[in-house]
Scaffold this motif. Sequence first.
Motif, short mmCIF file in Angstrom:
data_model
loop_
_atom_site.label_atom_id
_atom_site.label_comp_id
_atom_site.label_asym_id
_atom_site.label_seq_id
_atom_site.Cartn_x
_atom_site.Cartn_y
_atom_site.Cartn_z
N VAL A 3 0.32 -1.22 0.04
CA VAL A 3 -0.16 -0.10 -0.12
C VAL A 3 0.86 0.29 0.37
O VAL A 3 0.16 2.02 -0.80
CB VAL A 3 -0.56 0.24 1.07
N ALA A 4 2.10 1.25 0.34
CA ALA A 4 2.84 2.38 1.11
C ALA A 4 3.41 2.58 -0.58
O ALA A 4 3.01 3.95 -1.11
CB ALA A 4 4.07 2.09 1.84
N THR A 5 3.60 1.60 -1.38
CA THR A 5 4.62 1.80 -2.71
C THR A 5 3.21 2.02 -3.12
O THR A 5 3.91 3.35 -4.81
CB THR A 5 5.11 0.51 -3.20
N ALA A 6 2.16 1.85 -3.85
CA ALA A 6 1.04 2.26 -4.44
C ALA A 6 0.55 2.88 -4.50
O ALA A 6 0.79 4.67 -4.87
CB ALA A 6 0.07 1.48 -4.19
N ALA A 7 0.36 3.54 -2.74
CA ALA A 7 0.43 5.40 -2.99
C ALA A 7 1.21 6.46 -3.04
O ALA A 7 0.78 7.17 -4.16
CB ALA A 7 0.22 5.78 -0.97
N TRP A 8 2.85 5.79 -2.73
CA TRP A 8 3.88 6.52 -3.69
C TRP A 8 3.30 7.09 -5.59
O TRP A 8 4.27 7.63 -5.82
CB TRP A 8 4.93 6.27 -3.56
N ALA A 9 3.42 5.87 -5.91
CA ALA A 9 3.13 5.65 -6.85
C ALA A 9 2.45 6.31 -7.77
O ALA A 9 2.42 6.95 -8.57
CB ALA A 9 2.62 3.51 -7.49
N VAL A 10 0.90 6.54 -7.28
CA VAL A 10 -0.37 7.49 -7.38
C VAL A 10 -0.10 8.81 -7.70
O VAL A 10 -0.74 8.98 -8.93
CB VAL A 10 -1.31 7.56 -6.23
N TYR A 11 1.31 9.32 -7.14
CA TYR A 11 1.78 10.68 -6.69
C TYR A 11 2.46 10.94 -7.38
O TYR A 11 2.20 11.81 -8.34
CB TYR A 11 1.97 10.80 -5.61
N GLU A 12 3.74 9.60 -8.00
CA GLU A 12 4.50 9.54 -9.23
C GLU A 12 4.11 10.02 -10.01
O GLU A 12 4.28 10.70 -11.26
CB GLU A 12 5.24 9.07 -8.53
#
Length: 333
Positions: free
Chosen positions: A185-194
């Motif tokens: 989930v942490a990486t997914a949240a990062w990915a959405v912003y990026e």
Amino acid sequence: MRAAVQRSGIVIYWLLFFWISFGLGYATLNRFDARERNVDAVQYYKLVTGKPSEAGDLLRYRVLVPWVAKPFYWIGVGRIGSWNPVAFGLLVSNSLFTATSACFLLLLGREFAGSDAAALAGTLLYLLNFTMPVRQLGDGLVESGEACFMLALFWLLLNRRIYLLPVLGLFGALAKESFVPMSAVATAAWAVYEWRKARWRLADTLWWAAMVLVGLSTVVLLQFRVTGALVWPWQFAGSLRNHDVSLLRGLIHCVADRYFCFVFLWLLPLGLPRLKNFPTAWTCASLGGAAAALAMGAWNDAGGNTVPSIFNSIGPLLSLSAAQFLAPNSGLD
């Protein structure tokens, strides 16, 4: 030459953080028996001295910290006086992971906190948080592994080492099964912003998917190796659900627990004002990991036991932000 000096400097800091961590957990060696304070410690002691199959149902799969503790336990038997050799092994192992976590945070702080002084202050605030002597170092538990790999995750993302995510998925899953959904989930949240900033590529998504797949596979194979039964991730998650408590009530139990207050009562008001000075992607990832931890806590009504995982995700960033707030002349005003 400068790079060599920096490397030698981080080694010195790592030794310092290790010794601080060992001191924070010293009481477990001969002042009290952690097994009398925390029933989970009984099972982790068994993982150090025996096989995973001898430990409790869920805890037997959190093998990495006890595995690292084993050689130090063997060294300690008959050689460390009144110190409990199992407690010694676990404390050394937890101190190794905690010192490594602190070094990751120091490196991130040097890059984003505004000054080396603010970075060091934030790292020390992280080490002096209530949860460190209570759960990571002082009770013979394994929270330090999850904390270390969550910080490693943020370091990899911030330094664009996305290709190393699958390796992280393997070791994080061996440390604690909750790392898998938290990191996903942490990486997914990062990915959405990026992705919204056009900085996230398809190849990055594939590395993220590989991390999740490796993590889930590690949990499944480890359970099969220990029990001989093939349990799929959704079956494992279903077995953890506490049907006697609603999700809302379980959520309230997590944030209303006094443990949550001890950890975040000062950290939130000091850390929130300066979050804007840190990368938004890191904030999104930290919040995503914390939300995943909170959701898991509500799912099985874990109460205060959820707080260390929440801290492992959002605590490092808040610690640096709090240090910057307390040192307003750190260079970003």
